[in-house]
Design an enzyme around this catalytic site. Structure first.
Site, mmCIF file in Angstrom:
data_model
loop_
_atom_site.group_PDB
_atom_site.id
_atom_site.type_symbol
_atom_site.label_atom_id
_atom_site.label_comp_id
_atom_site.label_asym_id
_atom_site.label_seq_id
_atom_site.Cartn_x
_atom_site.Cartn_y
_atom_site.Cartn_z
ATOM 1 N N LYS A 1 -44.713 22.315 23.436
ATOM 2 C CA LYS A 1 -43.720 21.504 22.731
ATOM 3 C C LYS A 1 -44.373 20.525 21.756
ATOM 4 O O LYS A 1 -43.768 20.190 20.733
ATOM 5 C CB LYS A 1 -42.801 20.780 23.727
ATOM 6 C CG LYS A 1 -41.955 21.769 24.530
ATOM 7 C CD LYS A 1 -40.533 21.353 24.793
ATOM 8 C CE LYS A 1 -39.763 22.579 25.289
ATOM 9 N NZ LYS A 1 -38.425 22.332 25.780
ATOM 10 N N LYS B 1 -41.232 33.259 25.536
ATOM 11 C CA LYS B 1 -40.051 33.366 26.393
ATOM 12 C C LYS B 1 -38.782 33.167 25.561
ATOM 13 O O LYS B 1 -38.816 32.515 24.511
ATOM 14 C CB LYS B 1 -40.125 32.368 27.552
ATOM 15 C CG LYS B 1 -39.900 30.922 27.155
ATOM 16 C CD LYS B 1 -39.518 30.059 28.367
ATOM 17 C CE LYS B 1 -39.011 28.702 27.897
ATOM 18 N NZ LYS B 1 -38.247 27.964 28.864
ATOM 19 N N LYS C 1 -33.397 28.606 24.565
ATOM 20 C CA LYS C 1 -32.129 28.264 23.910
ATOM 21 C C LYS C 1 -32.332 27.402 22.682
ATOM 22 O O LYS C 1 -31.452 27.297 21.838
ATOM 23 C CB LYS C 1 -31.139 27.634 24.891
ATOM 24 C CG LYS C 1 -31.602 26.403 25.648
ATOM 25 C CD LYS C 1 -30.447 25.876 26.521
ATOM 26 C CE LYS C 1 -30.859 25.548 27.931
ATOM 27 N NZ LYS C 1 -31.858 24.475 28.068
HETATM 28 P P1 ATP Z 1 -35.412 24.666 25.824
HETATM 29 O O1 ATP Z 1 -35.388 25.767 24.820
HETATM 30 O O2 ATP Z 1 -34.613 23.465 25.414
HETATM 31 O O3 ATP Z 1 -36.776 24.316 26.303
HETATM 32 P P2 ATP Z 1 -34.903 26.525 27.917
HETATM 33 O O4 ATP Z 1 -34.069 27.649 27.406
HETATM 34 O O5 ATP Z 1 -36.336 26.753 28.089
HETATM 35 O O6 ATP Z 1 -34.622 25.233 27.062
HETATM 36 P P3 ATP Z 1 -34.472 24.958 30.326
HETATM 37 O O7 ATP Z 1 -33.289 24.067 30.370
HETATM 38 O O8 ATP Z 1 -35.783 24.357 30.041
HETATM 39 O O9 ATP Z 1 -34.200 26.136 29.283
HETATM 40 O O10 ATP Z 1 -34.533 25.793 31.677
HETATM 41 C C1 ATP Z 1 -33.487 25.963 32.598
HETATM 42 C C2 ATP Z 1 -33.877 27.012 33.615
HETATM 43 O O11 ATP Z 1 -33.931 28.292 33.002
HETATM 44 C C3 ATP Z 1 -35.265 26.792 34.223
HETATM 45 O O12 ATP Z 1 -35.228 27.114 35.592
HETATM 46 C C4 ATP Z 1 -36.136 27.750 33.486
HETATM 47 O O13 ATP Z 1 -37.244 28.169 34.253
HETATM 48 C C5 ATP Z 1 -35.185 28.918 33.257
HETATM 49 N N1 ATP Z 1 -35.560 29.690 32.086
HETATM 50 C C6 ATP Z 1 -35.647 29.227 30.812
HETATM 51 N N2 ATP Z 1 -36.005 30.201 29.969
HETATM 52 C C7 ATP Z 1 -36.150 31.322 30.733
HETATM 53 C C8 ATP Z 1 -36.507 32.669 30.438
HETATM 54 N N3 ATP Z 1 -36.779 33.039 29.195
HETATM 55 N N4 ATP Z 1 -36.576 33.545 31.449
HETATM 56 C C9 ATP Z 1 -36.291 33.173 32.714
HETATM 57 N N5 ATP Z 1 -35.947 31.922 33.057
HETATM 58 C C10 ATP Z 1 -35.875 30.997 32.092
#
Ligand code: ATP
Ligand code: LTN
Length: 333
Positions: A117, A199, A202
Site C-alpha cells: 500500500k 489479488k 475492491k
Molecule cells: P482493499 O482493496 O480496500 O484493500 P480488499 O478487497 O483487499 O480491500 P479487505 O476489506 O481488505 O478487502 O478484506 C476483507 C476480507 O476479504 C479479508 O478477510 C481478506 O482476506 C479477504 N480478501 C480480500 N481480497 C481477497 C481475495 N482476492 N481473495 C480471497 N480473499 C480476499
C-alpha cells in the site's frame, strides 16, 4: 444435566472501501455465514482501517452502511451473530494504543500489505497505515477470539496479533486468547482478472480486474470474457497458467467441483465455453445476494436497529477486556 461446552468465538472484519468483490465473498464473507451455528460470531465493518487510505467522507459513510447491508445479504443473520461498525466500539482504539506499545517497529516494517500500500500511495504513507496491524490485533484480542476467518492475504497480520498477544501475556499475566486463522480450502486468494499475479481487490482502479457482488449478469459475463488467460487454449491448472487456474478456482469454489473434474469437464473445449460456464456459476451465486441486498438497503430502520444492537453487544464484551488490560498495565482505576 451435562454442562454444554462454551462455543468458540469468531471475529472478522471487512473494510468499507468499496462494494465487496467475489474475492471477499469466496475468501471470507461466505464462510462467515457458514460458521454462525457452530461458533459465537462477531462480524464488523472496519471503517477505522479504511481511513489509512484517503476516503471521501460522504462516500465512506454510505459505503459503511452498504457494507453492513451486504454482510446481511450474504447470509449473516443478526439473530445469530453480532454485526457492528468498528468505530462504534471505542475499546478497539483504546486497546490498540496499549498493543502498539507491545509491538516492535521492525515487526511492522515486515508487513507486506504495508509495503504494497505504500508503493501504491507514495503520497500518503501515514502512521495509521504502518500501525494498521496493531488496530487489527486489538479488534481480535478485545473479544478473545479463538478463530479469525480471513483470506490468505491477512495471515501475516494474524501471525503478528498472535505474537503481540503472547508477548502481553508473558510481560503481564495470561490475558489474551491466541487466535488461530482460518482460510477456506479453495478461494483463499482469488486473483485479479486482469493481472493474475495480484489479488482481486475492491479498490483496484481497473474495474475489469474484479467482479463486484452487485454486478449484473451482462457485466459478469463481459468481465469474465475479458479475463486474461494464455495462448495454450487448454483448461488445466498449472503455475504458469495463473489466469486459467484462477478461473478454475472460482468455478471450483462456487460449484464444489475439484480441479481434475473441471479439467475433464472442459477437455477439448476452448476458453470461450469455459468462461461462459464460470460466468453462469457466478451469476447464479450472486442472484440471491443481490435480491436480499436490495431488500435490506431499502429498510433503513431495520439496518439501524441491527447496528445499534450490534455495537451495544460488542461493546459490553470489549469493555470488560479493556478494563482488565488497563488494570494489568497500571492505569489508575
Ligand atoms: P482493499 O482493496 O480496500 O484493500 P480488499 O478487497 O483487499 O480491500 P479487505 O476489506 O481488505 O478487502 O478484506 C476483507 C476480507 O476479504 C479479508 O478477510 C481478506 O482476506 C479477504 N480478501 C480480500 N481480497 C481477497 C481475495 N482476492 N481473495 C480471497 N480473499 C480476499
Ligand atoms: N485487515 C483486514 C480487515 C480487518 C480484519 C480485522 C480482519 C480489520 N480488522 C480483524 C479480521 C480480524 C483486511 O481484510 N484487510
Amino acid at each position: 444435566m451435562e454442562q454444554q461446552a462454551a462455543k468458540k468465538r469468531i471475529l472478522s472484519g471487512i473494510q468499507p472501501t468499496g462494494t465487496f468483490t467475489l474475492g471477499n465473498y469466496i475468501g471470507a464473507v461466505r464462510n462467515w455465514s457458514r460458521m454462525q451455528d457452530e461458533y459465537e460470531c462477531l462480524y464488523m465493518v472496519a471503517n477505522l482501517h479504511a481511513l489509512t487510505v484517503r476516503q471521501d467522507p460522504a462516500a465512506l459513510r454510505r459505503q459503511t452502511r452498504e457494507s453492513a447491508a451486504l454482510l446481511l445479504a450474504c447470509g449473516i443473520d443478526p439473530a445469530k451473530s453480532i454485526v457492528f461498525i468498528q468505530s462504534q466500539v471505542p475499546a478497539h482504539c483504546e486497546l490498540s494504543w496499549v498493543l502498539s506499545c507491545c509491538t516492535q517497529f521492525g515487526e511492522l516494517s515486515r508487513m507486506t500489505q504495508f509495503k504494497d500500500k505504500s508503493a501504491k500511495h507514495p503520497e500518503n504513507i501515514n502512521a495509521g497505515l504502518f500501525t494498521y496491524p496493531c488496530l487489527m490485533a486489538a479488534d481480535i484480542l478485545v473479544y478473545n477470539a479463538d478463530l479469525v476467518p480471513v483470506g490468505a492475504d491477512q495471515n501475516q497480520h494474524l501471525e503478528l496479533a498472535r505474537n503481540v498477544a503472547q508477548r502481553f501475556n508473558n510481560n503481564y499475566s495470561p490475558t489474551f486468547t491466541l487466535p488461530e486463522g482460518y482460510n477456506p480450502k479453495t478461494g483463499a486468494r482469488v486473483r485479479s482478472l486482469q493481472e493474475p499475479a495480484k489479488k482481486m481487490s475492491k479498490s483496484d482502479t481497473n474495474a475489469n480486474a474484479y467482479i463486484l457482488l452487485t454486478d449484473d449478469a451482462d457485466t459478469v459475463l463481459r468481465k469474465l470474457k475479458r479475463a486474461v488467460t494464455d495462448s495454450e487454449g487448454a483448461v488445466r491448472a498449472a503455475e504458469d497458467k495463473p489466469g486459467v487456474t484462477n478461473l478454475m478456482g472460482i468455478y471450483s469454489a462456487l460449484t464444489g467441483k475439484g480441479l481434475s473434474a473441471i479439467e475433464a469437464e472442459f477437455a477439448g473445449q476452448g476458453y470461450g465455453v469455459f468462461k461462459e460456464a464460470v460466468a453462469g456459476a457466478v451469476i447464479d451465486a450472486l442472484r440471491p445476494i443481490q435480491a436480499e441486498y436490495a431488500r435490506v438497503l431499502a429498510d433503513k430502520e431495520y439496518l439501524d436497529q441491527v447496528l445499534a444492537a450490534g455495537a451495544a453487544a460488542a461493546g459490553r464484551i470489549a469493555g470488560r477486556t479493556l478494563a482488565k488490560v488497563y488494570r494489568k498495565v497500571g492505569m489508575l482505576q
